[in-house]
Design a protein around this motif. Structure first.
Motif, PDB file in Angstrom:
ATOM      1  N   SER A 255      80.811  -9.209 -38.354  1.00 16.57           N
ATOM      2  CA  SER A 255      80.848  -9.349 -39.912  1.00 16.57           C
ATOM      3  C   SER A 255      80.750  -8.237 -41.216  1.00 16.57           C
ATOM      4  CB  SER A 255      78.928 -10.117 -39.353  1.00 16.57           C
ATOM      5  OG  SER A 255      78.226  -9.617 -40.839  1.00 16.57           O
ATOM      6  N   PHE A 256      81.167  -7.212 -39.866  1.00 22.47           N
ATOM      7  CA  PHE A 256      80.440  -6.495 -41.198  1.00 22.47           C
ATOM      8  C   PHE A 256      81.636  -5.159 -40.192  1.00 22.47           C
ATOM      9  CE2 PHE A 256      76.487  -5.996 -39.329  1.00 22.47           C
ATOM     10  CZ  PHE A 256      77.006  -4.646 -38.577  1.00 22.47           C
ATOM     11  N   VAL A 257      82.488  -4.248 -41.381  1.00 24.45           N
ATOM     12  CA  VAL A 257      83.219  -2.662 -40.752  1.00 24.45           C
ATOM     13  C   VAL A 257      82.731  -1.330 -41.822  1.00 24.45           C
ATOM     14  CG1 VAL A 257      85.445  -2.005 -39.935  1.00 24.45           C
ATOM     15  CG2 VAL A 257      85.391  -4.292 -39.989  1.00 24.45           C
ATOM     16  N   VAL A 258      82.478  -0.854 -41.099  1.00 26.03           N
ATOM     17  CA  VAL A 258      81.584   0.577 -42.381  1.00 26.03           C
ATOM     18  C   VAL A 258      82.821   1.671 -41.294  1.00 26.03           C
ATOM     19  CG1 VAL A 258      79.997   2.107 -41.985  1.00 26.03           C
ATOM     20  CG2 VAL A 258      79.475  -0.654 -41.948  1.00 26.03           C
ATOM     21  N   PRO A 259      83.147   2.775 -42.070  1.00 25.39           N
ATOM     22  CA  PRO A 259      83.852   4.009 -41.141  1.00 25.39           C
ATOM     23  C   PRO A 259      83.154   4.480 -41.115  1.00 25.39           C
ATOM     24  CG  PRO A 259      84.195   4.031 -44.099  1.00 25.39           C
ATOM     25  CD  PRO A 259      82.685   2.745 -43.294  1.00 25.39           C
ATOM     26  N   PHE A 260      83.330   4.997 -39.701  1.00 24.78           N
ATOM     27  CA  PHE A 260      82.596   6.067 -38.763  1.00 24.78           C
ATOM     28  C   PHE A 260      82.696   7.662 -38.886  1.00 24.78           C
ATOM     29  CE2 PHE A 260      81.071   8.542 -35.097  1.00 24.78           C
ATOM     30  CZ  PHE A 260      81.459   8.259 -34.325  1.00 24.78           C
ATOM     31  N   LEU A 261      81.556   7.938 -39.347  1.00 27.90           N
ATOM     32  CA  LEU A 261      81.546   9.523 -39.912  1.00 27.90           C
ATOM     33  C   LEU A 261      81.341  11.017 -39.385  1.00 27.90           C
ATOM     34  CD1 LEU A 261      80.360   8.654 -43.890  1.00 27.90           C
ATOM     35  CD2 LEU A 261      82.979   8.976 -43.210  1.00 27.90           C
ATOM     36  N   GLY A 262      80.305  10.467 -37.749  1.00 31.97           N
ATOM     37  CA  GLY A 262      80.138  11.475 -37.269  1.00 31.97           C
ATOM     38  C   GLY A 262      81.142  12.468 -36.428  1.00 31.97           C
ATOM     39  N   ASP A 263      82.577  12.110 -36.125  1.00 33.85           N
ATOM     40  CA  ASP A 263      83.486  13.157 -35.564  1.00 33.85           C
ATOM     41  C   ASP A 263      84.504  13.222 -36.735  1.00 33.85           C
ATOM     42  OD1 ASP A 263      84.621  13.966 -33.737  1.00 33.85           O
ATOM     43  OD2 ASP A 263      84.748  12.109 -31.662  1.00 33.85           O
ATOM     44  N   THR A 264      85.458  14.005 -36.384  1.00 30.13           N
ATOM     45  CA  THR A 264      86.224  14.151 -36.954  1.00 30.13           C
ATOM     46  C   THR A 264      87.789  14.527 -36.140  1.00 30.13           C
ATOM     47  OG1 THR A 264      86.162  16.718 -37.446  1.00 30.13           O
ATOM     48  CG2 THR A 264      84.967  15.272 -38.860  1.00 30.13           C
ATOM     49  N   SER A 265      87.496  14.485 -34.824  1.00 33.38           N
ATOM     50  CA  SER A 265      88.332  14.447 -33.543  1.00 33.38           C
ATOM     51  C   SER A 265      89.238  13.496 -33.984  1.00 33.38           C
ATOM     52  CB  SER A 265      88.068  14.650 -32.224  1.00 33.38           C
ATOM     53  OG  SER A 265      86.657  13.918 -31.678  1.00 33.38           O
ATOM     54  N   LYS A 266      88.974  12.221 -33.850  1.00 31.94           N
ATOM     55  CA  LYS A 266      89.935  11.001 -33.868  1.00 31.94           C
ATOM     56  C   LYS A 266      89.151   9.988 -35.118  1.00 31.94           C
ATOM     57  CE  LYS A 266      87.680   8.967 -30.245  1.00 31.94           C
ATOM     58  NZ  LYS A 266      87.963   8.975 -28.896  1.00 31.94           N
ATOM     59  N   ALA A 267      89.581   9.430 -35.842  1.00 31.48           N
ATOM     60  CA  ALA A 267      89.636   8.114 -36.278  1.00 31.48           C
ATOM     61  C   ALA A 267      88.673   6.879 -35.921  1.00 31.48           C
ATOM     62  CB  ALA A 267      90.749   7.443 -37.276  1.00 31.48           C
ATOM     63  N   MET A 268      87.155   6.524 -36.386  1.00 32.88           N
ATOM     64  CA  MET A 268      87.117   5.599 -35.575  1.00 32.88           C
ATOM     65  C   MET A 268      85.890   4.594 -36.515  1.00 32.88           C
ATOM     66  SD  MET A 268      84.967   7.287 -32.274  1.00 32.88           S
ATOM     67  CE  MET A 268      84.461   8.719 -32.915  1.00 32.88           C
ATOM     68  N   LEU A 269      85.634   3.574 -36.000  1.00 29.93           N
ATOM     69  CA  LEU A 269      84.635   2.487 -37.278  1.00 29.93           C
ATOM     70  C   LEU A 269      84.031   1.556 -36.648  1.00 29.93           C
ATOM     71  CD1 LEU A 269      85.886  -0.445 -36.965  1.00 29.93           C
ATOM     72  CD2 LEU A 269      87.726  -0.008 -37.831  1.00 29.93           C
ATOM     73  N   TYR A 270      82.619   1.621 -37.417  1.00 33.55           N
ATOM     74  CA  TYR A 270      81.366   0.859 -36.563  1.00 33.55           C
ATOM     75  C   TYR A 270      81.651  -1.047 -36.409  1.00 33.55           C
ATOM     76  CZ  TYR A 270      78.896   5.029 -36.223  1.00 33.55           C
ATOM     77  OH  TYR A 270      78.223   5.762 -35.556  1.00 33.55           O
ATOM     78  N   ALA A 271      82.328  -1.527 -36.162  1.00 30.87           N
ATOM     79  CA  ALA A 271      82.150  -3.276 -35.941  1.00 30.87           C
ATOM     80  C   ALA A 271      80.659  -3.763 -35.515  1.00 30.87           C
ATOM     81  CB  ALA A 271      83.500  -3.795 -35.160  1.00 30.87           C
ATOM     82  N   GLY A 272      80.768  -4.792 -36.754  1.00 32.55           N
ATOM     83  CA  GLY A 272      79.108  -5.695 -36.847  1.00 32.55           C
ATOM     84  C   GLY A 272      80.111  -6.862 -36.726  1.00 32.55           C
ATOM     85  N   VAL A 273      79.001  -7.041 -34.466  1.00 32.76           N
ATOM     86  CA  VAL A 273      80.276  -8.159 -34.506  1.00 32.76           C
ATOM     87  C   VAL A 273      78.572  -9.426 -34.494  1.00 32.76           C
ATOM     88  CG1 VAL A 273      81.478 -10.076 -32.611  1.00 32.76           C
ATOM     89  CG2 VAL A 273      82.010  -7.155 -32.947  1.00 32.76           C
ATOM     90  N   LEU A 274      78.637 -10.356 -34.198  1.00 30.52           N
ATOM     91  CA  LEU A 274      77.863 -11.318 -34.694  1.00 30.52           C
ATOM     92  C   LEU A 274      77.547 -12.177 -32.523  1.00 30.52           C
ATOM     93  CD1 LEU A 274      76.784 -11.873 -38.754  1.00 30.52           C
ATOM     94  CD2 LEU A 274      75.647 -10.548 -37.213  1.00 30.52           C
ATOM     95  N   ASP A 275      76.836 -12.612 -32.425  1.00 30.32           N
ATOM     96  CA  ASP A 275      76.278 -13.802 -31.373  1.00 30.32           C
ATOM     97  C   ASP A 275      76.437 -15.271 -32.437  1.00 30.32           C
ATOM     98  OD1 ASP A 275      76.534 -11.795 -29.870  1.00 30.32           O
ATOM     99  OD2 ASP A 275      74.272 -12.104 -29.419  1.00 30.32           O
ATOM    100  N   THR A 276      76.492 -16.494 -32.038  1.00 30.04           N
ATOM    101  CA  THR A 276      76.478 -17.663 -31.955  1.00 30.04           C
ATOM    102  C   THR A 276      75.722 -18.020 -32.206  1.00 30.04           C
ATOM    103  OG1 THR A 276      77.417 -19.081 -30.956  1.00 30.04           O
ATOM    104  CG2 THR A 276      78.938 -17.877 -32.723  1.00 30.04           C
ATOM    105  N   SER A 277      74.714 -18.024 -31.264  1.00 24.28           N
ATOM    106  CA  SER A 277      73.816 -18.330 -30.240  1.00 24.28           C
ATOM    107  C   SER A 277      72.494 -17.551 -29.370  1.00 24.28           C
ATOM    108  CB  SER A 277      74.378 -19.304 -29.096  1.00 24.28           C
ATOM    109  OG  SER A 277      74.553 -19.482 -27.932  1.00 24.28           O
ATOM    110  N   GLY A 278      71.451 -17.793 -29.119  1.00 23.53           N
ATOM    111  CA  GLY A 278      70.660 -16.528 -28.688  1.00 23.53           C
ATOM    112  C   GLY A 278      69.237 -17.421 -27.849  1.00 23.53           C
ATOM    113  N   THR A 279      68.701 -17.220 -27.434  1.00 21.94           N
ATOM    114  CA  THR A 279      67.498 -17.654 -26.755  1.00 21.94           C
ATOM    115  C   THR A 279      66.349 -16.488 -26.766  1.00 21.94           C
ATOM    116  OG1 THR A 279      66.024 -17.552 -24.905  1.00 21.94           O
ATOM    117  CG2 THR A 279      66.873 -15.841 -25.198  1.00 21.94           C
TER     118      THR A 279
END
Length: 879
Positions: A405-429
């Motif tokens: 759904s969305f991608v956001v840069p990770f800003l909490g660690d400078t030792s390596k590059a990372m990102l936040y990825a929001g992955v949505l489910d298609t169903s649930g209870t």
């Protein structure tokens, strides 16, 4: 949200009350253009666009303060001619705001606001128009201040500058428009008008300030109109280059209406038609999203000799990317490795940071199932000669069965590059066992490594929450990080009303590790060093489920980290930590329903606030003092300061007298049960005691100075009588108290510094202080310091019946100005602190020629942007 297409609510079938399921149409808003904007500023204000009207809405987090941003003149004059803003951007220094309002049948409007001393005060600085085919797609600011980041060793270092320097302009805004133009908008120093440099991004050229660029002549009517639909602006650390990535869509050229030929009869079939003269119409396959991502390199330079700025544009090789449905495009920058502690051994002092281009795609080719999502990443490197090598595909990842759904840069660690990825489910209870939930998890936020796009094993997943009523339907389509990268704000696909939600971010794995310093301690220390509001961190610490000991532990380690960065100045960051304690304990006091806990939390935050007040009072008394004399132009203001200080000392001395019997030396352990009163911290903590001692000495000297003045006019006589009355009738001998506090301070400095830190963050004495505190309470309660009869029995206490009635309401702390401590004169507008709730109507816009004390006005201006507790100002409506 449906369990299956057969019983979709849109088809009039019954809704499944036990499960939720998303259809492909629920994810389609991810591809809609223009995107719906959301921005979270460093002052913790969340900006969004009105769903249907051309207005900006703003809400301070986590208070309930909401306000609207004034729209520019053309939008206010004809709001029906404009759509809601599609681009919102706040400068890193949090003092400028930009928004773009698309026109419906007319040109769009861009607006630049300047923030005042309050978070909800924004003044329109400039607005200008954009052509209909040249609306703003992306915006970014240059000249960001250097950031502080934590090292793995627990110390802090400043990151290099990100992006080009802007020595003669502030602010400097970069805009990318639909017609493939780059706009550099800026204010030159000492020049009040907005300047702008424009240039096409697909034509190599150099454009100087106040010069017109070379037009792009590659347009042909038969080839259609290329419109930029997505753009990303990338800034790298220790690099002067600005990178721009764009994705375009080709649409047919709008045909102009022509007058009909009166001699032509459409019903006359005898009119000959020359087929050979008809123009060839392009195939429909030409229109739509292009299969490439274009890269452009831009240099912004300043010529100190000619005093002009120049823009250098250099298009790069395009990236062939045939995947349809671009949903997101962004750059991720990572700083170079921090240099070693010994600069002589450093080989990376001039090392440049790495930068990556990340693109996400959604494939809706099969409408009988949910879309397929994919994420790709390119690395962008530099040649030894200085030019760019271009981009190289590093990795791609398909998300299944979830949907990105969305991608956001990770800003909490400078030792390596990372990102936040929001992955949505298609169903649930909707149930947990037999209990129906109030909110359910509809996806997860993951931390991915860049450039491999693999899950980072050092971080957990966090759940994306949604209410049961909208689960699977109103999905989060945009996301933005909080000021300190602690929380995530998401914007749902709902058009009415605008729904924003605050989500938790993943936490680092702690299983099998001994955590010495809590992660939130690093976040608080970094927020203070970077001068950002810690509202998002405070929100987590003030939650009902967080124990008081955990709060104190986080603040203790934060203070410990900051003391390592104080450059040899003791207590340099102490007032900042006290301000955070004020907000945390005040929030806990407002949320709890337990009376005992409410009383304790209230006493704690009031103690922290009183220490901050003592610091401010000591500052102004010292500023208005010259030897044994004080500034007579500020005599009434100083009387208000001394009056508040005397009232506080009365409360403190009463507390000492009441606990006198519990401080017998032979029973110190039992005495400690009462010696943990928060207000007694002023008598034993070196920092609090030092500020108390400074104020007491000033009150003593000011009383002697005013009392020795010769008889003057009526105003001077009244001022002298008022000061002498409340000081002499307080029941406190300030001369003896001054000598006693000086002796107590010499003993307090010998207390273990770690115990002092623990007491400060808890806002109450700790057991290690009970012995010293017992001696202090005993010494203050005996001798000639206090007149207990006068201290406890005031003349007004003996007035009974109708004599006690007054035409005015009784005065209390709420009637006092939080800064000057004097009676607050209610005006049409006044300010309220978003942290402590104190109000002030100090006018900081007074001209230097205004009669009065210059020293007092200078001190008042210190609190122009923040309260004495460190909180931000907001406008308050006078009741």
């Amino acid at each position: 949200m449906t369990t299956s297409p057969a019983h979709s609510p849109s088809k009039g079938k019954a809704r499944d009350t036990t499960h939720w399921r998303s259809g492909w149409w629920d994810f389609y808003p991810l591809l809609e253009r223009p995107k719906r904007p959301i921005e979270w500023s460093h002052s913790s204000v969340i900006f969004t666009a009105h769903p249907t009207l051309p207005f900006l809405s703003a809400r301070h987090f986590s208070s309930s303060k909401q306000f609207a941003i004034p729209s520019p003149a053309p939008v206010m004059t004809s709001p029906s001619s404009y759509d809601p803003p599609t681009v919102i951007s706040v400068s890193p220094a949090d003092d400028w705001l930009f928004a773009y309002f698309p026109g419906k049948t007319n040109d769009g409007a861009g607006c630049l606001w300047k923030r005042g001393s309050q978070v909800d005060t924004w003044t329109i600085k400039e607005w200008w128009s954009f052509p209909r085919s040249g609306g703003v797609v992306a915006a970014s600011w240059l000249g960001s201040p250097r950031e502080w980041e934590a090292r793995s060793s627990g110390t802090f270092t400043r990151l290099p500058l990100c992006g080009p320097r802007t020595p003669v302009s502030n602010p400097t805004l970069v805009l990318i428009t639909q017609d493939h133009q780059v706009n550099i908008c800026y204010f030159r120093d000492y020049i009040p008008t907005l300047k702008m440099i424009k240039s096409p991004i697909n034509v190599p050229q150099r454009v100087l300030e106040n010069k017109n660029p070379v037009p792009d002549e590659s347009f042909h009517p038969l080839s259609g109109l290329r419109m930029c639909t997505d753009a990303a602006i990338g800034l790298a650390y220790s690099d002067e280059t600005i990178l721009i990535a764009t994705r375009s869509r080709r649409v047919p050229t709008p045909s102009l209406p022509t007058a009909p030929d009166s001699s032509f009869n459409s019903m006359n079939f005898d009119v000959p038609v020359d087929v050979s003269q008809q123009e060839t119409v392009p195939d429909w396959e030409m229109w739509g999203e292009e299969c490439t991502i274009e890269l452009t390199e831009i240099q912004l330079r300043f010529d100190y000799v000619s005093n002009i700025m120049g823009l250098f544009v250099n298009p790069q090789s395009s990236l062939y990317q045939p995947r349809p449905g671009l949903s997101d495009l962004l750059f991720i920058s990572n700083p170079p490795s921090p240099p070693p502690l010994d600069p002589v051994k450093s080989s990376s002092l001039h090392e440049k940071g790495s930068i990556y281009l990340v693109a996400s795609f959604l494939d809706f080719s099969e409408f009988n199932s949910t879309p397929k999502s994919e994420l790709v990443v390119y690395s962008i490197s530099r040649q030894p000669t200085g030019g760019r090598e271009g981009a190289r595909l590093e990795a791609s990842r398909i998300f299944s069965p979830g949907i990105l759904s969305f991608v956001v840069p990770f800003l909490g660690d400078t030792s390596k590059a990372m990102l936040y990825a929001g992955v949505l489910d298609t169903s649930g209870t909707l149930f947990k066992g037999k209990t129906k939930l109030k909110e359910v998890s509809i996806g997860t936020v993951k931390v991915l490594n860049v450039p491999t796009l693999s899950d980072d094993e050092n971080w957990e997943y966090s759940a994306i929450k949604s209410s049961v009523e909208t689960a699977g339907e109103e999905l989060p389509i945009r996301a933005v990080l909080s000021p300190n990268s602690i929380l995530l704000a998401t914007l749902s696909s709902s058009l009415w009303p605008v729904q924003t939600a605050v989500q938790m971010l993943p936490k680092p794995h702690t299983a099998g590790f001994t955590v010495v310093t809590p992660p939130l301690s690093f976040a608080i220390a970094k927020a203070i060093l970077n001068r950002r509001t810690p509202a998002d961190i405070i929100h987590l610490l003030a939650l009902p489920g967080v124990a008081d000991k955990e709060v104190a532990d986080v603040l203790y380690h934060a203070l410990l980290l900051l003391d390592q960065e104080n450059n040899g100045l003791p207590y340099y960051f102490t007032s900042d930590v006290l301000g955070i304690a004020v907000e945390i304990y005040k929030s806990k006091a407002n949320r709890t329903t337990d009376d005992t806990e409410k009383e304790l939390m209230t006493a704690r935050w009031e103690t922290a606030f009183d220490v901050c007040s003592m610091i401010a009072c000591g500052m102004v008394l010292g500023a208005c003092n010259e030897g044994d004399r004080y500034d007579l132009d500020a005599v009434w203001q100083l009387i208000g300061i001394c009056s508040w200080a005397t009232g506080f000392l009365e409360r403190l001395m009463k507390e000492c007298v009441l606990y006198r019997d519990m401080t017998e030396l032979e029973d110190v352990k039992d005495a400690g049960k009462k010696l943990d009163s928060p207000i007694l911290l002023h008598l034993v903590h070196p920092f609090a005691l030092q500020n108390l001692f400074i104020v007491v000495r000033h009150v003593k000297q000011f009383r002697a100075f005013v009392g020795s003045l010769p008889a003057g006019g009526e105003s001077a006589r009244i001022a002298r009588d008022i000061l002498v009355d409340f000081v002499d009738q307080s029941g406190i001998n300030f001369i003896s108290l001054d000598a006693c506090l000086e002796e107590m301070f010499k003993k307090a400095v010998d207390i273990d510094p770690n115990e002092c830190r623990k007491a400060l963050v808890a806002c109450q004495p700790v057991p290690a202080m009970y012995t010293s505190l017992g001696f202090a309470v005993q010494k203050l309660s005996e001798g000639t310091i206090l007149n207990k009869a006068v201290l406890f029995l005031k003349p007004e206490d003996f007035v009974d019946g109708l004599g006690r009635l007054s035409l005015d309401e009784p005065k209390n702390e709420k009637d006092h100005d939080v800064i000057t401590k004097g009676t607050r004169v209610k005006r049409v507008t006044e300010r309220i602190c978003l942290r402590c709730g104190g109000k002030s109507n100090v006018n900081t816009d007074i001209k230097p020629t205004t009669p009065g004390s210059t020293r007092w006005r200078t001190w008042e201006k210190v609190w122009n942007s923040r309260c004495i507790c460190g909180g931000l100002w907001s406008s308050a409506t006078v009741q």
